[in-house]
Structure formats: structure tokens, C-alpha cells
Write an enzyme that holds these catalytic residues in place. Structure first.
Site, mmCIF file in Angstrom:
data_model
loop_
_atom_site.group_PDB
_atom_site.id
_atom_site.type_symbol
_atom_site.label_atom_id
_atom_site.label_comp_id
_atom_site.label_asym_id
_atom_site.label_seq_id
_atom_site.Cartn_x
_atom_site.Cartn_y
_atom_site.Cartn_z
ATOM 1 N N LYS A 22 0.808 -1.311 0.101
ATOM 2 C CA LYS A 22 0.123 0.036 -0.006
ATOM 3 C C LYS A 22 0.975 1.398 -0.085
ATOM 4 C CE LYS A 22 -1.760 1.646 3.909
ATOM 5 N NZ LYS A 22 -1.351 3.078 4.160
ATOM 6 N N ASN A 23 1.838 1.073 0.774
ATOM 7 C CA ASN A 23 2.444 2.494 0.993
ATOM 8 C C ASN A 23 3.591 2.767 -0.068
ATOM 9 O OD1 ASN A 23 1.349 3.030 3.430
ATOM 10 N ND2 ASN A 23 2.970 2.488 4.691
ATOM 11 N N CYS A 115 -5.998 13.113 12.623
ATOM 12 C CA CYS A 115 -5.399 11.554 12.741
ATOM 13 C C CYS A 115 -5.242 11.015 13.981
ATOM 14 C CB CYS A 115 -4.236 11.418 11.978
ATOM 15 S SG CYS A 115 -3.626 9.762 11.702
ATOM 16 N N ARG A 120 -0.093 15.174 12.771
ATOM 17 C CA ARG A 120 0.834 14.722 11.839
ATOM 18 C C ARG A 120 1.130 15.855 10.741
ATOM 19 N NH1 ARG A 120 -0.872 8.882 9.671
ATOM 20 N NH2 ARG A 120 1.185 9.003 8.537
ATOM 21 N N ASP A 306 4.404 1.084 12.029
ATOM 22 C CA ASP A 306 3.299 0.270 11.749
ATOM 23 C C ASP A 306 3.089 -0.976 12.038
ATOM 24 O OD1 ASP A 306 2.632 2.348 10.255
ATOM 25 O OD2 ASP A 306 3.226 1.696 8.257
ATOM 26 N N ARG A 398 -8.820 -0.216 4.667
ATOM 27 C CA ARG A 398 -7.895 0.960 4.089
ATOM 28 C C ARG A 398 -6.745 0.444 3.695
ATOM 29 N NH1 ARG A 398 -5.966 4.630 7.872
ATOM 30 N NH2 ARG A 398 -4.630 5.049 6.230
HETATM 31 C C1 UD1 Z 1 4.490 6.855 6.357
HETATM 32 C C2 UD1 Z 1 3.398 5.764 6.107
HETATM 33 C C3 UD1 Z 1 3.029 5.598 7.520
HETATM 34 C C4 UD1 Z 1 4.193 5.154 8.555
HETATM 35 C C5 UD1 Z 1 5.164 6.333 8.544
HETATM 36 C C6 UD1 Z 1 6.224 6.108 9.340
HETATM 37 C C7 UD1 Z 1 2.604 5.904 4.109
HETATM 38 C C8 UD1 Z 1 1.407 6.205 3.116
HETATM 39 N N1 UD1 Z 1 2.506 5.961 5.461
HETATM 40 O O1 UD1 Z 1 3.443 8.088 6.951
HETATM 41 O O2 UD1 Z 1 2.384 4.046 7.595
HETATM 42 O O3 UD1 Z 1 3.394 4.926 9.794
HETATM 43 O O4 UD1 Z 1 5.490 6.656 7.358
HETATM 44 O O5 UD1 Z 1 6.929 5.065 9.223
HETATM 45 O O6 UD1 Z 1 3.679 5.774 3.413
HETATM 46 N N2 UD1 Z 1 6.783 14.657 10.757
HETATM 47 C C9 UD1 Z 1 7.044 16.200 11.059
HETATM 48 N N3 UD1 Z 1 6.939 16.818 9.896
HETATM 49 C C10 UD1 Z 1 6.526 16.451 8.678
HETATM 50 C C11 UD1 Z 1 6.371 15.219 8.390
HETATM 51 C C12 UD1 Z 1 6.337 14.463 9.363
HETATM 52 O O7 UD1 Z 1 7.418 16.291 12.141
HETATM 53 O O8 UD1 Z 1 6.733 17.261 7.924
HETATM 54 C C13 UD1 Z 1 6.832 13.594 11.755
HETATM 55 C C14 UD1 Z 1 5.602 12.588 11.881
HETATM 56 O O9 UD1 Z 1 4.535 13.653 12.777
HETATM 57 C C15 UD1 Z 1 6.049 11.767 12.670
HETATM 58 C C16 UD1 Z 1 7.462 11.439 11.912
HETATM 59 O O10 UD1 Z 1 7.719 12.719 11.503
HETATM 60 O O11 UD1 Z 1 6.248 11.853 13.960
HETATM 61 C C17 UD1 Z 1 7.195 10.534 10.902
HETATM 62 O O12 UD1 Z 1 6.213 10.531 9.935
HETATM 63 P P1 UD1 Z 1 6.236 10.400 8.336
HETATM 64 O O13 UD1 Z 1 7.474 9.649 8.079
HETATM 65 O O14 UD1 Z 1 6.176 11.773 7.595
HETATM 66 O O15 UD1 Z 1 5.073 9.613 8.249
HETATM 67 P P2 UD1 Z 1 4.145 9.545 6.796
HETATM 68 O O16 UD1 Z 1 5.044 9.679 5.593
HETATM 69 O O17 UD1 Z 1 2.979 10.487 6.907
#
Ligand code: UD1
Length: 420
Positions: A22-23, A115, A120, A306, A398
Site C-alpha cells: 500500500k505505502n 488523525c 501529523r 506500523d 484501508r
Molecule cells: C508513512 C507511512 C505510515 C508510517 C509512517 C512512518 C505512507 C502512506 N504512510 O507516513 O504508514 O507509519 O510513514 O513510518 O507511506 N513529521 C514531521 N513533519 C513533517 C512530516 C512528518 O514532524 O513534515 C513527523 C511525524 O509527525 C512523525 C514522523 O515525522 O512523528 C514520521 O512521519 P512520516 O514519516 O512523515 O509519516 P508519513 O510519511 O505520513
């Protein structure tokens, strides 16, 4: 709303095949917006999240055809506005920002809603776009990015909780069509980032270093169509391995990349479970109760956030006291209250769950709160005495392709009760 009923205590045995990731699928489908030419993506799982992504692509003007796992996208003419109604169902919709900015040099995408796994933010994505020369505004719930021209830059994607996965994807997708060289420092190293880079390179991008902390992207004037098969879903694979650990005699998970699930198989081995790896198949052979474990979630190659909820389900009936610390999404513990309804003994101390293993759990009505938490409740139900009724299973749909059917094939007594 559908419910899943699990009659616990029926041991699992046999094998299942893991679906496409999925990811990986979500950003790869978004990346098809970067070219006017047709792209074909194989192995896209049949999930509500991939369905939402295809709806977004169609809204943006792409022509989409889907025949089982094969998705063809032709984004010959597109527009660059994705309103709230189109993106609100899925946080990952944010990953159309990068390709729209790359191709159209502007994009307006509504911010997806809240969320349950915690705050997030997407500040790092936006800082990355700014570094490439884009102006970024957040107005009435919409993110607006605009750049007459994108220019390569050095960008850091490492935030307070580690590197951002979709942030790395987003900046990579914008930078492939920028002028000059972009260096992403502190890049996410997840296999899904590597898969996206592989697809982009097939489209004519020049990306090196994906899978390491530094990704180097040499911008090109245009991308062309490409074909690609997404990698197997390592979280689905991990979930079935934990199912085997909780309720299995012997469960084999096929079509998996063992390297991608190493942190999970290492954790299961540390719990005292026997794991056999042969090519792309992993078998788990439980030998009585698993033992307790101290576990910390980390960005790849560490133990994945995850898989945290599913491990909590396993450790709830493991011998001794375990501790699980969530370093990526520190508030991601919605499953704990529900596991406690089933008799688990878990106390939360900040971002750490302290779990005293009990001999058995008891079936109960429980509520799914997010994707992986829901899977954890189903796994707990496999072992619990009596019937576990998991409601709000749209969360499971999902991200897991036919979870109930695959568990049934392994011998679980599980049924889906359709909403009236
Ligand atoms: C992706 C995955 C999700 C997984 C996560 C962490 C997809 C579709 N989803 O989510 O299943 O749980 O990686 O492995 O691939 N953060 C910030 N600023 C930002 C972005 C993120 O502070 O601009 C923080 C987030 O709050 C979190 C951490 O960084 O604490 C990691 O998040 P991130 O890797 O961005 O998660 P996703 O990419 O949304």
C-alpha cells in the site's frame, strides 16, 4: 458499518501470499502525474486507500483503468487543484503535492483532516518545496504551492521524530523536474522510498542514493511513461507473521522480501519463536508462549511503527513484562484501551507501554480506531477465549487486502458481518 467476528482459539496453519505494498502504491500512483505518457503499475492492492488515490488522479484529469492489480494511468492533461472533498479521506493524499508542483509548477491541495495516531504535520514537506524555490501558503485549509521555476537545492528531511517518508517522496517527485541538482539529506530509507525512486528512474529521472540517508537528484526536463511492479507489503507480511506467533501451528508468509521484514523477524526471534527463511517465504513455528521483549519503534531499518500495535497484541499474552516505546508517533496507542477490554494488562507511561503478559485474553466487543490498531485487535481475537467483535472495520479495509479471507484460509474462524 461492517463488523468482523473472530471465534478465538482455532490454531492457524498453512500459507498466504502477501499483496503489493500500500505505502509503495500510493506515491507511485501519484508519480504517474509527472508525465503525459501512459504508465502501468502492477500489484496495486485492492484497498480503499488505493481506490481514493485513483479517485484523486481522476479528479485531476488523469484517465485511469484498473483490472485486478494492474492500474494504467494516462495523465495527458491535468489540472492542479484537489479540494477537501477529494482528499479528506486519506492523509497520504498529500503526496500529490510534489508531482503537481513538479509538472504544473503550482498546486492547491486541501490539508487532510486530523488523525488518531497523533499530530501529523507536513512542515518538512513544505520547507522542502520552499528550498526548491516554491512559495507556500496555507489558506482556508488549503496548501497552495507555486514556483515559476524549481531549482535544485540541499534539503534536510530529518525532523524531531526522524526522517519523513512521504516528505522525502514529495520532495523527490518535485525535484526530478527541477533545474540542477537536489540533495536530500536525512532522507527516509524505507523500502517504499526506494521503490518510488526505482519507478521515477524508469520514467527517466536521475536519482541516486535512495535507501541511504542522502539522495541525489539531477533534474531532467521531462519524464516519460513506464511500467512497474510494486514491492510486497512488508507490514502485511509482518502482521501475518505476528498472527502466526499469536495463534499459529506453522504459518508461512510467501512473496515477501525477507530483508524488508528483518526488524520484525528479529523481534519475533528474540521472543523465542522459530523463524525459517527460504527465498521469498518466511515460516514461523511457535513453540508455546512467546517471551517478553523490550522494543522501540524507529525509522527503517528499525522496528516499524506500523507493526507496534500488532506486537502489543502478541506481548499481551507473552510470558513476563514487556516494554514497547513508540519513537515515531509517540501518541499511537489507541489500541491499548481496547486490548485492556480483552483482559490485557498494559500501562502507558508517556510513549512507553508496559505490558504484563497474561495467560489468556477474553473475547469482547472492541472498536477499531486506526488501520494497524484494528489489525492488532483481530490478532488478539485469534487467541482470545470466546468471540471478539471488531467494529469500524473500514479502517482495516484501508490497508489490508482481504485480511479476513486470508486468515480464514489459514484456519481462523472469522466472519464479516455486513452492515444492514
Ligand atoms: C508513512 C507511512 C505510515 C508510517 C509512517 C512512518 C505512507 C502512506 N504512510 O507516513 O504508514 O507509519 O510513514 O513510518 O507511506 N513529521 C514531521 N513533519 C513533517 C512530516 C512528518 O514532524 O513534515 C513527523 C511525524 O509527525 C512523525 C514522523 O515525522 O512523528 C514520521 O512521519 P512520516 O514519516 O512523515 O509519516 P508519513 O510519511 O505520513
Amino acid at each position: 458499518m461492517d463488523k468482523i467476528l473472530i471465534h478465538g482459539g482455532h490454531p492457524l496453519s498453512g500459507s498466504i501470499k502477501v499483496s503489493g505494498s500500500k505505502n509503495s502504491s500510493l506515491p507511485i500512483l501519484a508519480a504517474t502525474l509527472l508525465t503525459r505518457e501512459p504508465c502501468v503499475v502492477y500489484g496495486v492492492p485492492d484497498l480503499s486507500d488505493t481506490h481514493y488515490m485513483l479517485q484523486i488522479l481522476m479528479h485531476l484529469g488523469a484517465q485511469v483503468e484498473r483490472a485486478s492489480g494492474t492500474v494504467s494511468v494516462t495523465a495527458e492533461k491535468i489540472q492542479s487543484v484537489a479540494p477537501y472533498d477529494v482528499v479528506r479521506r486519506m492523509r497520504a493524499s498529500v503526496c500529490v503535492l510534489g508531482p503537481l508542483l513538479g509538472r504544473c509548477k503550482e498546486a492547491t491541495v486541501s490539508l487532510p483532516g486530523g488523525c488518531v495516531i497523533g499530530d501529523r504535520p507536513i512542515d518538512l514537506h513544505l520547507q522542502g518545496f520552499e528550498a526548491l524555490g516554491a512559495a507556500v501558503r496555507v489558506e482556508s485549509g488549503d496548501i497552495k504551492v507555486f514556483a515559476p521555476k524549481l531549482t535544485g537545492a540541499v534539503i534536510n528531511m530529518h525532523g524531531k521524530f526522524g526522517p519523513t517518508v512521504l516528505g522525502t517522496d514529495n520532495v523527490m517527485m518535485a525535484a526530478v523536474l527541477a533545474d540542477g541538482v537536489t540533495v536530500i539529506e536525512g532522507a527516509a530509507q524505507e523500502p517504499e522510498v526506494v521503490d518510488l525512486a526505482t519507478f521515477l528512474n524508469k520514467m527517466g529521472a536521475k536519482i541516486e542514493g535512495a535507501g541511504t540517508r542522502r539522495i541525489i537528484i539531477e533534474g531532467v526536463p521531462a519524464l516519460h511513461g513506464a511500467e512497474h511492479r510494486v514491492i510486497p507489503d512488508r507490514i502485511e507480511a509482518g502482521t501475518f507473521l505476528v498472527a502466526g506467533a499469536i495463534a499459529g501451528k506453522e504459518v508461512t508468509v510467501k512473496r515477501v522480501n525477507p530483508e524488508h521484514v528483518r526488524a520484525v523477524t528479529d523481534a519475533l526471534t528474540r521472543c523465542g519463536l522459530a523463524i525459517n527463511v527460504k527465498d521469498d517465504a518466511i515460516s514461523i513455528l511457535p513453540n508455546g508462549h512467546a517471551s517478553a521483549l523490550d522494543l522501540t519503534t524507529e525509522p527503517y531499518p528499525g522496528f516499524p511503527t506500523d507493526m507496534q500495535a500488532q506486537m502489543c497484541a502478541l506481548l499481551s499474552t507473552s510470558k513476563g513484562t514487556s516494554s514497547v516505546t513508540e519513537n515515531v508517533f509517540p501518541q499511537r496507542y489507541m489500541h491499548v484501551a481496547e486490548l485492556k477490554r480483552m483482559g490485557a494488562q498494559v500501562e502507558l507511561e508517556g510513549a512507553t507501554a508496559v505490558i504484563d503478559g497474561v495467560d489468556c485474553l477474553l473475547g469482547a466487543p472492541v472498536m477499531a480506531s486506526d488501520l494497524r490498531a484494528s489489525a492488532a485487535l483481530v490478532l488478539a481475537g485469534l487467541k482470545a477465549d470466546g468471540i471478539t467483535e471488531v467494529s469500524r472495520v473500514y479502517h482495516i479495509d484501508r490497508g489490508y487486502e482481504h485480511l479476513d479471507e486470508k486468515l480464514s484460509e489459514l484456519g481462523a474462524h472469522i466472519e464479516r458481518v455486513k452492515a444492514a
